[in-house]
Design an enzyme around this catalytic site. Structure first.
Site, PDB file in Angstrom:
ATOM      1  N   ARG A 227       0.836  -1.212   0.000  1.00 41.28           N
ATOM      2  CA  ARG A 227       0.000   0.000   0.000  1.00 41.28           C
ATOM      3  C   ARG A 227       0.871   1.263   0.000  1.00 41.28           C
ATOM      4  NH1 ARG A 227      -3.403  -3.518  -0.567  1.00 41.28           N
ATOM      5  NH2 ARG A 227      -5.535  -3.428   0.253  1.00 41.28           N
TER       6      ARG A 227
ATOM      7  N   GLU B 121      -5.405   3.864   6.351  1.00 42.00           N
ATOM      8  CA  GLU B 121      -4.992   3.669   4.964  1.00 42.00           C
ATOM      9  C   GLU B 121      -5.565   4.794   4.110  1.00 42.00           C
ATOM     10  OE1 GLU B 121      -6.589   1.563   1.527  1.00 42.00           O
ATOM     11  OE2 GLU B 121      -5.739  -0.206   2.492  1.00 42.00           O
TER      12      GLU B 121
ATOM     13  N   SER C   9     -10.907  -0.660   3.058  1.00 44.00           N
ATOM     14  CA  SER C   9     -10.161  -0.792   4.319  1.00 44.00           C
ATOM     15  C   SER C   9      -9.837   0.598   4.848  1.00 44.00           C
ATOM     16  CB  SER C   9      -8.841  -1.511   4.080  1.00 44.00           C
ATOM     17  OG  SER C   9      -9.051  -2.777   3.527  1.00 44.00           O
TER      18      SER C   9
HETATM   19  N1  EPU Z   1     -10.843 -10.727  10.164  1.00 44.49           N
HETATM   20  C1  EPU Z   1     -11.560 -10.793  11.341  1.00 44.49           C
HETATM   21  N2  EPU Z   1     -12.578  -9.902  11.533  1.00 44.49           N
HETATM   22  C2  EPU Z   1     -12.895  -8.958  10.625  1.00 44.49           C
HETATM   23  C3  EPU Z   1     -12.156  -8.889   9.432  1.00 44.49           C
HETATM   24  C4  EPU Z   1     -11.121  -9.778   9.227  1.00 44.49           C
HETATM   25  O1  EPU Z   1     -11.326 -11.630  12.187  1.00 44.49           O
HETATM   26  O2  EPU Z   1     -13.838  -8.206  10.876  1.00 44.49           O
HETATM   27  C5  EPU Z   1      -9.796 -11.728   9.905  1.00 44.49           C
HETATM   28  C6  EPU Z   1     -10.257 -12.696   8.814  1.00 44.49           C
HETATM   29  O3  EPU Z   1     -10.980 -13.752   9.334  1.00 44.49           O
HETATM   30  C7  EPU Z   1      -8.956 -13.150   8.224  1.00 44.49           C
HETATM   31  C8  EPU Z   1      -8.066 -11.947   8.363  1.00 44.49           C
HETATM   32  O4  EPU Z   1      -8.656 -11.121   9.360  1.00 44.49           O
HETATM   33  O5  EPU Z   1      -8.395 -14.189   8.974  1.00 44.49           O
HETATM   34  C9  EPU Z   1      -7.862 -11.187   7.083  1.00 44.49           C
HETATM   35  O6  EPU Z   1      -9.104 -10.735   6.570  1.00 44.49           O
HETATM   36  P1  EPU Z   1      -9.362 -10.548   4.982  1.00 44.49           P
HETATM   37  O7  EPU Z   1      -8.969 -11.765   4.252  1.00 44.49           O
HETATM   38  O8  EPU Z   1     -10.738 -10.036   4.817  1.00 44.49           O
HETATM   39  O9  EPU Z   1      -8.312  -9.465   4.528  1.00 44.49           O
HETATM   40  P2  EPU Z   1      -7.791  -8.126   5.222  1.00 44.49           P
HETATM   41  O10 EPU Z   1      -6.381  -8.312   5.607  1.00 44.49           O
HETATM   42  O11 EPU Z   1      -8.763  -7.688   6.233  1.00 44.49           O
HETATM   43  C10 EPU Z   1      -6.818  -7.118   2.983  1.00 44.49           C
HETATM   44  C11 EPU Z   1      -6.894  -5.802   2.239  1.00 44.49           C
HETATM   45  C12 EPU Z   1      -8.204  -5.698   1.474  1.00 44.49           C
HETATM   46  C13 EPU Z   1      -8.265  -6.858   0.493  1.00 44.49           C
HETATM   47  C14 EPU Z   1      -8.185  -8.171   1.305  1.00 44.49           C
HETATM   48  C15 EPU Z   1      -8.167  -9.390   0.416  1.00 44.49           C
HETATM   49  C16 EPU Z   1      -5.557  -4.249   3.569  1.00 44.49           C
HETATM   50  C17 EPU Z   1      -5.568  -3.068   4.464  1.00 44.49           C
HETATM   51  N3  EPU Z   1      -6.759  -4.702   3.179  1.00 44.49           N
HETATM   52  O12 EPU Z   1      -7.846  -7.092   3.965  1.00 44.49           O
HETATM   53  O13 EPU Z   1      -8.188  -4.470   0.728  1.00 44.49           O
HETATM   54  O14 EPU Z   1      -9.461  -6.831  -0.275  1.00 44.49           O
HETATM   55  O15 EPU Z   1      -6.959  -8.187   2.081  1.00 44.49           O
HETATM   56  O16 EPU Z   1      -6.917  -9.504  -0.207  1.00 44.49           O
HETATM   57  O17 EPU Z   1      -4.492  -4.756   3.216  1.00 44.49           O
HETATM   58  C18 EPU Z   1      -8.924  -2.199   0.594  1.00 44.49           C
HETATM   59  O18 EPU Z   1      -7.750  -1.874   0.579  1.00 44.49           O
HETATM   60  O19 EPU Z   1      -9.860  -1.343   0.522  1.00 44.49           O
HETATM   61  C19 EPU Z   1      -9.276  -3.606   0.744  1.00 44.49           C
HETATM   62  C20 EPU Z   1     -10.544  -3.995   0.910  1.00 44.49           C
END
Ligand code: EPU
Length: 337
Positions: free
Chosen positions: A162, A333, A237
């Site tokens: 990012r 972010e 995010s």
């Molecule tokens: N999780 C929770 N509770 C929540 C959300 C997430 O426990 O409310 C846990 C999930 O169960 C999982 C982990 O956190 O084990 C990761 O969650 P997820 O796969 O949804 O991905 P993320 O790390 O929360 C990142 C990006 C997203 C992107 C997803 C998928 C960042 C800041 N965000 O989210 O990007 O779509 O991975 O690759 O890196 C964006 O930038 O707007 C965005 C949506």
């Protein structure tokens, strides 16, 4: 290209915050952009792309330039790959669909990300194991003060998680006007290892997926977790996933063995901010019209008439609670103005 005054920005930011721009102009070409910049006098500038990565907390006392540069052209192609030059004002997801429809591979995992092509390199957008930098070749940009045009190679962009040179050393100096991508026409390199994608493909009984199957899987996953900004204002995010040192991680893991994590390098570990925020008790919470999304705690939402300031206060509260519970600092972010 008339300059408007006191224009509402509600339709121009995906949080749907109703603040006004002192002056507003929409430009349709690099030439128009140059003219506006040359004649701006002492007005401070505020650049607006897709408005998908910003939280506006007050009226914008500046000349707001809406970058509405459109067009996709083929620069070169052979049997295996194609180079496309895409103007900055093209909507990101429409560009992804254009690629899928033409069987150009490489951006299918980035389906349905809000925003425009020209702002995508600034934060090196990423999802489901793929980042913009993977297909990026170069971008063209205009220097705001001198109006000279410069082409940035991938190396010069210095992409990170990012992150890019446009968020650091060159912050506020250039306007990206087009981005060139290299995409595959045959032997697409598919990225399906990200858990949720494989599950979605299995659920549909797809064994050898096409890029279109992957795009559809990503769209289904995103729709199930992330709110559609046209229905519920949001900016994706809100926070970045924090990266902590291996010492901090060892201590964290002893206390929270169930927490998800990714190893970034032998000395750095990334913890999902969504998990931290959920554990701090915020998932689905609502304070007036400012809230935390029920399916993904990393996303702050506007239930209707929240002000930018109300959403920002909620963000600060979350940041403080996460810090006091886990000793981890989560950084926004989105850009807050
Ligand atoms: N999780 C929770 N509770 C929540 C959300 C997430 O426990 O409310 C846990 C999930 O169960 C999982 C982990 O956190 O084990 C990761 O969650 P997820 O796969 O949804 O991905 P993320 O790390 O929360 C990142 C990006 C997203 C992107 C997803 C998928 C960042 C800041 N965000 O989210 O990007 O779509 O991975 O690759 O890196 C964006 O930038 O707007 C965005 C949506």
């Amino acid at each position: 290209m008339p300059i408007e005054t006191n224009t509402s920005l509600k339709a121009y930011n995906t949080f749907g915050i109703d603040v006004a721009a002192n002056k507003f102009v929409s430009v349709n070409s690099v030439e128009e952009l140059k003219k506006v910049l040359a004649n701006r006098g002492n007005d401070p500038l505020f650049l607006l792309g897709g408005g998908s990565n910003m939280l506006l907390t007050k009226n914008i006392e500046a000349l707001v330039i809406h970058l509405n540069l459109k067009g996709i052209s083929v620069l070169s192609e052979n049997e295996h790959s194609v180079q496309l030059r895409v103007m900055a004002g093209e909507n990101w997801h429409e560009f992804v669909l254009f690629c899928i429809n033409n069987n150009y591979g490489g951006v299918e995992n980035l389906s349905l990300i809000p925003g425009n092509v020209g702002t995508a390199p600034i934060q090196n957008i990423g999802a489901y194991g793929v980042e913009l930098k993977d297909t990026f070749v170069r971008c063209e940009a205009l220097h705001i003060e001198t109006l000279s045009e410069k082409t940035f190679s991938k190396k010069e962009c210095n992409f990170g998680y990012r992150n890019s040179v446009f968020k650091n050393e060159l912050k506020g100096e250039y306007i990206i006007t087009s981005v060139t991508f290299e995409l595959t026409k045959t032997n697409h390199e598919l990225h399906t290892s990200y858990g949720a994608i494989q599950q979605e493909l299995d659920r549909k009984g797809i064994n050898s997926p096409s890029i279109s199957d992957i795009s559809e899987a990503v769209i289904a996953i995103r729709k199930s977790k992330l709110p559609d900004p046209t229905e519920l204002g949001n900016s994706g995010s809100f926070f970045k996933n924090p990266i902590i040192t291996s010492e901090a991680f060892q201590a964290f893991r002893l206390q929270y063995p169930e927490a998800p994590f990714y190893e970034v390098s032998p000395t750095e570990f990334k913890i999902p901010a969504g998990w931290l925020i959920e554990q701090a008790g915020f998932r689905g919470k609502r304070f007036g019209d400012a809230g935390v999304h029920k399916n993904q705690a990393l996303v702050l939402v506007n239930h209707g008439n929240a002000t930018g300031e109300e959403i920002w206060q909620l963000a600060l509260k979350i940041q403080k609670e996460v810090r006091s519970k886990f000793g981890i600092y989560i950084e926004p972010e989105v850009n807050v103005f």
